[in-house]
Enzyme design. Structure first.
Site, PDB file in Angstrom:
ATOM      1  N   SER A  59       0.824  -1.214   0.000  1.00  0.00           N
ATOM      2  CA  SER A  59       0.000   0.000   0.000  1.00  0.00           C
ATOM      3  C   SER A  59       0.854   1.258   0.000  1.00  0.00           C
ATOM      4  O   SER A  59       0.305   2.358  -0.079  1.00  0.00           O
ATOM      5  CB  SER A  59      -0.922  -0.006   1.221  1.00  0.00           C
ATOM      6  OG  SER A  59      -0.230  -0.398   2.362  1.00  0.00           O
ATOM      7  N   HIS A  84      -2.966  -2.890  -5.646  1.00  0.00           N
ATOM      8  CA  HIS A  84      -3.205  -2.414  -4.286  1.00  0.00           C
ATOM      9  C   HIS A  84      -4.699  -2.446  -4.009  1.00  0.00           C
ATOM     10  O   HIS A  84      -5.438  -1.581  -4.474  1.00  0.00           O
ATOM     11  CB  HIS A  84      -2.649  -0.998  -4.108  1.00  0.00           C
ATOM     12  CG  HIS A  84      -2.956  -0.422  -2.762  1.00  0.00           C
ATOM     13  ND1 HIS A  84      -3.176   0.916  -2.560  1.00  0.00           N
ATOM     14  CD2 HIS A  84      -3.113  -1.011  -1.550  1.00  0.00           C
ATOM     15  CE1 HIS A  84      -3.422   1.131  -1.277  1.00  0.00           C
ATOM     16  NE2 HIS A  84      -3.386  -0.039  -0.648  1.00  0.00           N
ATOM     17  N   GLU A  99      -5.784   0.026  -6.937  1.00  0.00           N
ATOM     18  CA  GLU A  99      -4.779   0.848  -7.623  1.00  0.00           C
ATOM     19  C   GLU A  99      -3.874  -0.125  -8.366  1.00  0.00           C
ATOM     20  O   GLU A  99      -3.233  -0.987  -7.744  1.00  0.00           O
ATOM     21  CB  GLU A  99      -3.987   1.687  -6.619  1.00  0.00           C
ATOM     22  CG  GLU A  99      -4.771   2.872  -6.084  1.00  0.00           C
ATOM     23  CD  GLU A  99      -4.007   3.668  -5.025  1.00  0.00           C
ATOM     24  OE1 GLU A  99      -3.230   3.066  -4.276  1.00  0.00           O
ATOM     25  OE2 GLU A  99      -4.191   4.900  -4.950  1.00  0.00           O
ATOM     26  N   ASN A 128      -3.309   6.811  -0.647  1.00  0.00           N
ATOM     27  CA  ASN A 128      -2.604   6.867   0.639  1.00  0.00           C
ATOM     28  C   ASN A 128      -1.618   8.021   0.702  1.00  0.00           C
ATOM     29  O   ASN A 128      -1.395   8.593   1.769  1.00  0.00           O
ATOM     30  CB  ASN A 128      -1.886   5.541   0.914  1.00  0.00           C
ATOM     31  CG  ASN A 128      -2.867   4.462   1.332  1.00  0.00           C
ATOM     32  OD1 ASN A 128      -4.038   4.752   1.595  1.00  0.00           O
ATOM     33  ND2 ASN A 128      -2.422   3.218   1.387  1.00  0.00           N
TER      34      ASN A 128
END
Ligand code: T1G
Length: 680
Positions: A401, A422, A434, A472
């Site tokens: 991540s 991800h 992702e 993130n």
């Protein structure tokens, strides 16, 4: 666009406007002319309308909204169909959505195939059926069934439509046209829906609104839909149609509909990879390997099992493997208990799962996804082993991540086969994936990753490699700002409420309590360099330990925590910081505008292909409210000049690490758009 053919005395009118037979201006004009000509053509006794290709129609042309539309408008066209002196029959197959179903409702009779999808999804675009659907549907299936269909926007099958009278008869796809023609030929006269009146106890509408209060709170379209259907039960069709048009006009001009239409196209654009040849040969993925049977590995595996793709799941210890497998089963059984899966489907999915302790059980997988501890050394070790185990041509993906897919790829001799996938926790629920392209990821590997993500029902977005990829990475300045403001005098609830007021399911502090305050903690309780360190040292790791920034009861409901407040105040005192009043505007600047600024950097660095991709990440990965379009769309509605001006006013508070995105500053200064020339 519109083709006609006379079958003896029945005129067949075909809507042919690929890919979805959208009812754009030329289609409407062609349909209008065909119906008008038929009125005076003595050879024509009746008319059948159908769609070419796989469907009747996906509705009005959404790209036309917000612009002046050419005559005839869709409402006028549907009225003209209904007014036809000669019977008109809709032959419906595949899909009849929105204006497509409204055209069919203007027809005097409807014949459909059993597996057709019929619906009025306008509410999902922040609209209501604006071509008579709110007035005609209640007259055909009754007020309560119409309320359900229009306010939920969910389609029903042709079979169901026949059961409730929306469709007059069912036909096989192969004989649909012939049956429609002979049915039309046998008709003596039109049957106009508008001639029928429908009444309903007004209490039905209040009760419906109350039952759906939570779902429709804060949204303009659902309550407008209810008003329009109520008008159908109180007004003659002409006045009801006027009421519908007035409500539609308000919605289509409103920001919520603009946002939801933006989301509609953004989610479709995200599936595209700029510069990728359309006919690129994908790699076939018939068997998937997953390394790690923890929360993520198990959730990831379920996506493939549910799509009928066999999974070999590998762990190092039997106990962890057994726990992982039983968690997968439990999740399926919980879904079955809610009636959303049958027991057979559970068993079928579980039958596709092969648990193993042997790493070489992955040797025949076409794709292997690593979902282990978020540590670069651990991941590089696994990829080095994978390099020696996986078959040539297998795709090797990391579910990391944050970490660099490029660095992970250096552990193999086949960096072209390495990518990031991800998933977002819970991986079997969250739609976002992702798909991270490494510097050396082969084009067909990236394209296959995107295609596979869609195959398992996900909303994939391409990301380049940077710390935290798209979502993130944008979380970081938001959380940093939130925690700093606690030290400066704000409370967790005050900070979080600003995000919740926008429509987010929770704010940054509740979110880190859910994810784990201890994520990335150095685990040394004597080393206190931040409020997070202080909370972690005190064992306040979030929900999993009963408390982090908040306390949590047995139902995981948050409440203000005196213990956490004491830790923050002690840290503040030791840091020599005097508490001060923090305004909501400052919280917006340091948690929301900070997200936008980071998103603009991600865009200018080419980590994200387009601003709308960043919106899709937040809509499907973090619960950003769809009716505000996503952070980038929302920022443009706020006004980029205001965003930049506010960030500049709080420049000192944003800390030494903050820098304004040049792209954001430029767009603000020049009145440009983060979405390029086309704008959002
Ligand atoms: N208008 C314009 N373009 C549309 C469109 C539409 N209605 N529907 C799809 N497209 C484009 C889409 O952007 C994509 O373009 C391509 O077609 C394939 O779409 C007055 C106001 C029909 C179930 O909400 O649900 O009628 O990316 O990838 O997966 O009351 O499209 O290729 O350039 O989704 O096979 C109401 C919206 C409109 C249905 C097909 N109708 N569409 O799914 O293909 S408002 C809807 C869908 C209205 C009236 C009101 C799906 C589909 P591109 P796709 P798909």
């Amino acid at each position: 666009m519109i083709k006609t053919q006379l079958h003896d005395d029945v005129l067949e009118v075909v809507i042919d406007n690929p890919p979805v037979n959208a009812l754009g201006a030329r289609v409407r004009q062609g349909l209008w002319a065909a119906i008008a000509d038929a009125q005076t053509d003595t050879a024509v006794k009746a008319i059948v309308i159908r769609g070419a290709g796989k469907l009747l129609s996906g509705g009005a042309d959404i790209t036309e909204f917000g612009k002046t539309t050419a005559e005839p408008g869709l409402p006028e066209l549907v009225d003209a169909i209904e007014a036809s002196a000669k019977p008109v029959v809709a032959a419906i197959h595949g899909i009849a959505l929105g204006g497509g179903l409204e055209v069919a409702l203007g027809c005097h009779y409807r014949i459909a195939t059993a597996n057709t999808k019929l619906g009025l999804p306008e509410v999902t675009l922040g609209l209501l059926p604006g071509a008579g659907g709110t007035q005609r549907l209640p007259r055909v299936i009754g007020v309560e069934a119409a309320l359900d269909m229009i306010v939920s926007g969910s389609p029903i099958s042709g079979k169901r439509a026949a059961d409730i009278g929306l469709v007059d008869r069912l036909a096989e796809e192969g004989t649909l046209l012939a049956e429609a023609i002979s049915f039309a030929r046998a008709l003596d006269a039109p049957r106009r829906t508008g001639d029928v009146s429908v009444s309903a106890d007004p209490a039905i509408f209040e009760a419906f609104a109350a039952q759906n209060a939570r779902k429709i709170a804060g949204l303009d379209a659902p309550s407008a839909c209810i008003k329009a259907v109520r008008a159908a039960s109180e007004l003659p069709i002409g006045q009801g149609l006027e009421k519908e048009r007035a409500l539609f006009a308000e919605l289509v001009a409103g920001t919520q509909s603009k946002a939801l239409r933006h989301v509609f196209f953004a989610e479709r654009a995200a599936a595209k990879i700029d510069g990728m040849p359309k006919d690129i040969a994908m790699r076939s993925i018939d068997k998937v390997g997953v390394i790690g049977a923890g929360t993520m590995g198990g959730g990831i595996s379920m996506n493939f099992l549910s799509a009928g793709i066999p999974v070999t799941i590998v762990e190092m210890a039997q106990e962890a493997l057994d726990r992982g497998v039983s968690t997968i089963r439990k999740n399926y059984e919980a879904t079955a208990a809610k009636g959303r899966l049958t027991a057979d489907q559970v068993e079928k999915a579980m039958s596709l799962l092969t648990p193993s302790l042997a790493f070489d059980a992955l040797a025949d997988c076409d794709l292997v996804i690593e979902a282990v501890y978020e540590n670069m050394d651990v991941k590089k070790d696994i990829f080095a082993r994978l390099d020696g185990t996986a078959k040539p041509g297998a795709m090797l993906a990391s579910n990391t991540s944050y970490l660099s897919v490029d660095e992970i790829a250096t552990a193999t001799k086949r960096p072209q086969d390495v990518l990031g996938l991800h998933f977002f926790s819970p991986a079997n629920i969250m739609k976002l994936v992702e798909v991270v392209r490494g510097a050396e990821t082969a084009p067909e590997v990236l394209a296959t990753g995107m295609d596979l993500a869609r195959r398992i029902g996900k909303a994939p977005v391409v990301s380049g490699v940077c710390y935290g990829f798209i979502g993130n990475r944008m979380l970081t300045p938001r959380l940093d700002g939130a925690i700093e403001m606690l030290v400066e005098g704000a409370t967790p609830d005050q900070v979080d409420q600003v995000s919740v007021a926008l429509g987010m399911p929770m704010g940054p502090l509740q979110m880190i309590d859910l994810a784990g305050v201890d994520i990335g903690w150095h685990r040394d309780p004597t080393r206190i360099e931040s409020v997070r360190d202080a909370l972690n040292a005190a064992g306040r790791w979030g929900q999993k330990t009963g408390g982090g920034f908040y306390d949590y009861d047995e139902k995981r409901r948050p409440s203000a925590s005196a213990a956490a407040q004491a830790i923050v105040e002690q840290f503040r005192t030791e840091a020599g910081i005097a508490p001060r009043e923090i305004t909501d505007e400052e919280i917006v600047a340091r948690t929301l505008y900070a997200i936008v600024n980071e998103g603009a950097k991600i865009l200018e660095e080419g980590i994200a292909q387009r601003a709308s991709d960043i919106d899709v990440v937040w809509l499907n990965g973090y619960g950003w409210p769809r009716h505000t379009g996503g952070p980038m769309f929302w920022a443009e509605q706020v006004g980029l000049e205001k965003v930049v001006d506010t960030l500049n006013r709080y420049r000192d508070r944003l800390g030494p690490g903050f820098s304004l995105s040049p792209l954001l500053a430029q767009c603000a200064a020049q009145g440009g758009s983060l979405f390029g020339d086309a704008g959002a």
